[in-house]
Every structure is written in structure tokens, then in C-alpha cells.
Design a protein around this motif. Structure first.
Motif, PDB file in Angstrom:
ATOM      1  N   GLU A 100     -18.529  -1.964  -0.232  1.00 38.48           N
ATOM      2  CA  GLU A 100     -17.773  -2.635  -1.298  1.00 38.48           C
ATOM      3  C   GLU A 100     -16.284  -2.664  -0.946  1.00 38.48           C
ATOM      4  O   GLU A 100     -15.753  -1.716  -0.367  1.00 38.48           O
ATOM      5  CB  GLU A 100     -17.977  -1.870  -2.624  1.00 38.48           C
ATOM      6  N   ILE A 101     -15.616  -3.749  -1.348  1.00 48.35           N
ATOM      7  CA  ILE A 101     -14.162  -3.827  -1.186  1.00 48.35           C
ATOM      8  C   ILE A 101     -13.529  -3.936  -2.565  1.00 48.35           C
ATOM      9  O   ILE A 101     -13.870  -4.829  -3.353  1.00 48.35           O
ATOM     10  CB  ILE A 101     -13.767  -5.014  -0.295  1.00 48.35           C
ATOM     11  N   GLY A 102     -12.653  -3.002  -2.865  1.00 47.02           N
ATOM     12  CA  GLY A 102     -12.015  -2.970  -4.176  1.00 47.02           C
ATOM     13  C   GLY A 102     -10.511  -3.167  -4.088  1.00 47.02           C
ATOM     14  O   GLY A 102      -9.917  -3.149  -3.004  1.00 47.02           O
ATOM     15  N   LEU A 103      -9.914  -3.362  -5.254  1.00 50.89           N
ATOM     16  CA  LEU A 103      -8.481  -3.655  -5.374  1.00 50.89           C
ATOM     17  C   LEU A 103      -7.637  -2.383  -5.243  1.00 50.89           C
ATOM     18  O   LEU A 103      -8.038  -1.311  -5.714  1.00 50.89           O
ATOM     19  CB  LEU A 103      -8.217  -4.295  -6.742  1.00 50.89           C
ATOM     20  N   HIS A 104      -6.444  -2.556  -4.629  1.00 49.58           N
ATOM     21  CA  HIS A 104      -5.567  -1.390  -4.451  1.00 49.58           C
ATOM     22  C   HIS A 104      -4.104  -1.840  -4.400  1.00 49.58           C
ATOM     23  O   HIS A 104      -3.338  -1.405  -3.551  1.00 49.58           O
ATOM     24  CB  HIS A 104      -5.976  -0.672  -3.154  1.00 49.58           C
ATOM     25  N   GLY A 105      -3.757  -2.766  -5.332  1.00 48.68           N
ATOM     26  CA  GLY A 105      -2.395  -3.301  -5.365  1.00 48.68           C
ATOM     27  C   GLY A 105      -2.197  -4.386  -4.322  1.00 48.68           C
ATOM     28  O   GLY A 105      -3.135  -4.718  -3.563  1.00 48.68           O
ATOM     29  N   TYR A 106      -0.983  -4.983  -4.272  1.00 52.64           N
ATOM     30  CA  TYR A 106      -0.674  -5.914  -3.192  1.00 52.64           C
ATOM     31  C   TYR A 106      -0.005  -5.141  -2.059  1.00 52.64           C
ATOM     32  O   TYR A 106      -0.544  -5.022  -0.972  1.00 52.64           O
ATOM     33  CB  TYR A 106       0.219  -7.071  -3.674  1.00 52.64           C
ATOM     34  N   LEU A 107       1.139  -4.553  -2.355  1.00 52.78           N
ATOM     35  CA  LEU A 107       1.861  -3.779  -1.334  1.00 52.78           C
ATOM     36  C   LEU A 107       1.814  -2.281  -1.664  1.00 52.78           C
ATOM     37  O   LEU A 107       2.748  -1.552  -1.392  1.00 52.78           O
ATOM     38  CB  LEU A 107       3.315  -4.266  -1.223  1.00 52.78           C
ATOM     39  N   HIS A 108       0.709  -1.853  -2.314  1.00 51.82           N
ATOM     40  CA  HIS A 108       0.572  -0.440  -2.695  1.00 51.82           C
ATOM     41  C   HIS A 108       1.688  -0.015  -3.663  1.00 51.82           C
ATOM     42  O   HIS A 108       2.281   1.061  -3.550  1.00 51.82           O
ATOM     43  CB  HIS A 108       0.578   0.450  -1.435  1.00 51.82           C
ATOM     44  N   GLU A 109       1.914  -0.880  -4.667  1.00 50.54           N
ATOM     45  CA  GLU A 109       2.986  -0.623  -5.628  1.00 50.54           C
ATOM     46  C   GLU A 109       2.652   0.554  -6.541  1.00 50.54           C
ATOM     47  O   GLU A 109       1.508   0.708  -6.969  1.00 50.54           O
ATOM     48  CB  GLU A 109       3.206  -1.871  -6.508  1.00 50.54           C
ATOM     49  N   LYS A 110       3.657   1.330  -6.858  1.00 52.07           N
ATOM     50  CA  LYS A 110       3.491   2.388  -7.870  1.00 52.07           C
ATOM     51  C   LYS A 110       3.541   1.723  -9.245  1.00 52.07           C
ATOM     52  O   LYS A 110       4.582   1.205  -9.663  1.00 52.07           O
ATOM     53  CB  LYS A 110       4.606   3.424  -7.746  1.00 52.07           C
TER      54      LYS A 110
END
Ligand SMILES: [Zn+2]
Length: 297
Positions: A100-110
């Protein structure tokens, strides 16, 4: 350790499918170059620093895919959309074999530094990028740095995301107020704290010995197995893709399989099961402590 009859063995926290005693979700957060760029884009000119992060997508991911294929185990990869754009072939290779591929921000934004509108723009952009490349809409979300905002569950649900894997409020899945499934993790079951190190900018600590890390994770797994929990392991390919740590992971996963009664599931399968069987979850009650039950595995 006392024999099973004498140990504290409460009823499992969850009734898992197929008679399994616990669940396990293997997560790979492929932060790649965003590890550096989310801190300061000016660091892009620091070649050694960048190369350490590039090691994840280039070396760590192919090697870890090899191990997962060897063990025939499924995993969930949370990938910032910037990395999806930069390493499309890697993403295709992960998707091709059914992980599975899941979401993790665009540029790893806090997320803690974003307002709701900014967070929504990033979420929509990331969903689009993943959908365009893989042909299917992502249903899972892991917040960069695990931290979500009060409005995040609502945003995720509004845009068709089925589960969040960011909070730490339990050791089995639970529901947010709006019905979104949460699959909680824990810093203890993360490789960053164990293995990350960089001189400047200063990251992490002295890299740990794999034997000590095996012991830390195995003890938590064994107890989670006893208590019927959901073991959520979060690894970063630039750290856990290094040779001795791939061996550590191989040993851990082999030993987990050998123990038996473990449901290895992707996030989306866990979320589907939890939503379809909400009665499977057993809350811990202060006024009715659970007596010990004999472990039958
Ligand atoms: Zn991350």
C-alpha cells in the motif's frame, strides 16, 4: 518469567481475524530528500547530507522490497508527494507488488505550523499526485512527525481518506469522533530514535547496536502479542535499509512469524476490518479490571 498459568494475561484488546492473537502493520516512511528540504531548502546544496537522504529511495527501498518479497509479507509505504514526483519508478515498483502507498505530506510539512486551509491544499495536491501515478486514490495517511491538528480527522474524511496512522492514544485501532479509523503508533517502535545521526544539522543520537534494538522491539512485540494489540513498526529506508538493520528486520519478522498468531496487514486492510467489526475492540475499564486468562497460543 513465570509459566503461562501464573502470568498476567488479560483478555486480548481486539478480536483479530482468523483466530490471530495480534496484528502487525509494517510501515516504511520514505521521507528521502524531504528529511532535509522540509527543514531548510537552502540545505539542498549540501551534497553529503542530501546523499544520505537519497540513500533511502535509491538503496534502502529496493533492498527492503527484496526482503519483503523474500518473506512474502505486505507493507504500507507512506511517501511525501514531492518524493513520489522525484522517484516515480520507485513508487511504481512498490505499488506493482501490492504494497500500500499512503499519504505523508508534500514536502514532509509539520502540520502544527499550518492552518486548516494550508493543510487542505497540501492534502489535495498530494492525493492528486499519488492518484495520477498509481492509478488509485490513497486511503491512508501518516502525518509527518506523527503530529496532527484538531481539524485533521475531518479534513481526511472529507477527502475520502479511510484511516489516519498518526496518533499514539492506544495500542489497538480506535475511532476519531467523526468515525475516521486511527491506527496508533509509538516513538518506541520507530527507527529514527535508534539509528538517526547527522553531524550538522545535528540529528539524532549515537546509532544503536542492532542487538539492543531487536531486544527493545521484540519485548514490545511479545507483550503486545500477549495482550492482543496491534504492533505498528515505523521504519525509514535511509536508516533501516542499511545492511545490518535489514538483517535485524529479517530476524524480527522471522521470529514474529515463528511465534504464530500474527495478522500481518496493510493499513487499508486493518481500517476495513476495524470499520466492519467495531465490536472487536475491547475497551479497558477502570471499574471492571479484566481477570487473567490462560494464553492458548
Ligand atoms: Zn516522515
Amino acid at each position: 518469567m513465570k509459566s503461562n498459568e501464573q502470568r498476567y494475561l488479560p483478555a486480548p484488546r481486539f478480536v483479530w481475524p482468523d483466530g490471530n492473537r495480534c496484528a502487525a502493520m509494517l510501515c516504511f516512511d520514505v521521507d528521502g530528500e524531504t528529511t532535509v528540504l522540509s527543514e531548510d531548502k537552502a540545505l539542498a546544496k549540501r551534497r553529503t547530507l542530501m546523499s544520505q537522504c537519497e540513500y533511502g529511495p535509491r538503496i534502502g527501498v529496493p533492498r527492503l522490497l527484496g526482503l519483503l518479497a523474500h518473506l512474502e509479507l505486505p507493507a504500507t509505504f507512506f511517501i511525501p508527494a514531492y518524493i513520489v514526483e522525484k522517484h516515480p519508478r520507485m513508487v511504481e515498483a512498490i505499488a506493482q507488488v501490492g504494497h500500500e502507498i499512503g499519504l505523508h505530506g508534500y514536502l514532509h510539512e509539520k502540520l502544527a505550523y499550518l492552518d486548516e486551509a494550508q493543510e487542505e491544499v497540501i492534502l489535495l495536491k498530494s492525493i492528486q499526485i499519488l492518484e495520477d501515478l498509481t492509478g488509485s486514490r490513497p486511503v491512508g495517511f501518516r502525518a509527518p512527525w506523527f503530529e496532527i491538528n484538531p481539524w485533521t480527522p475531518e479534513l481526511l474524511q472529507r477527502h475520502g481518506v479511510a484511516y489516519c496512522a498518526s496518533e499514539m492514544g492506544d495500542d489497538v485501532p480506535y475511532f476519531h469522533e467523526n468515525g475516521l479509523v486511527e491506527i496508533p503508533g509509538q516513538w518506541m517502535l520507530e527507527d529514527w530514535e535508534q539509528f538517526a545521526f547527522n553531524a550538522d544539522p545535528a540529528w539524532g543520537f549515537v546509532p544503536e547496536n542492532c542487538a539492543k534494538v531487536y531486544d527493545l522491539w521484540w519485548r514490545e512485540f511479545e507483550a503486545m502479542h500477549d495482550f492482543g494489540c496491534c504492533f505498528v513498526l515505523t521504519l525509514h529506508p535511509w536508516l533501516s535499509g542499511r545492511p545490518s538493520r535489514v538483517r535485524l528486520l529479517e530476524q524480527l519478522l522471522n521470529d514474529m512469524r515463528e511465534k504464530g498468531g500474527v495478522w500481518f496487514a496493510r493499513g487499508r486492510e486493518l481500517a476495513d476490518y476495524v470499520r466492519q467489526h467495531p465490536e472487536s475492540r475491547r475497551d479497558l475499564a477502570l471499574d471492571a479490571p479484566q481477570p487473567s486468562t490462560l494464553l492458548n497460543v
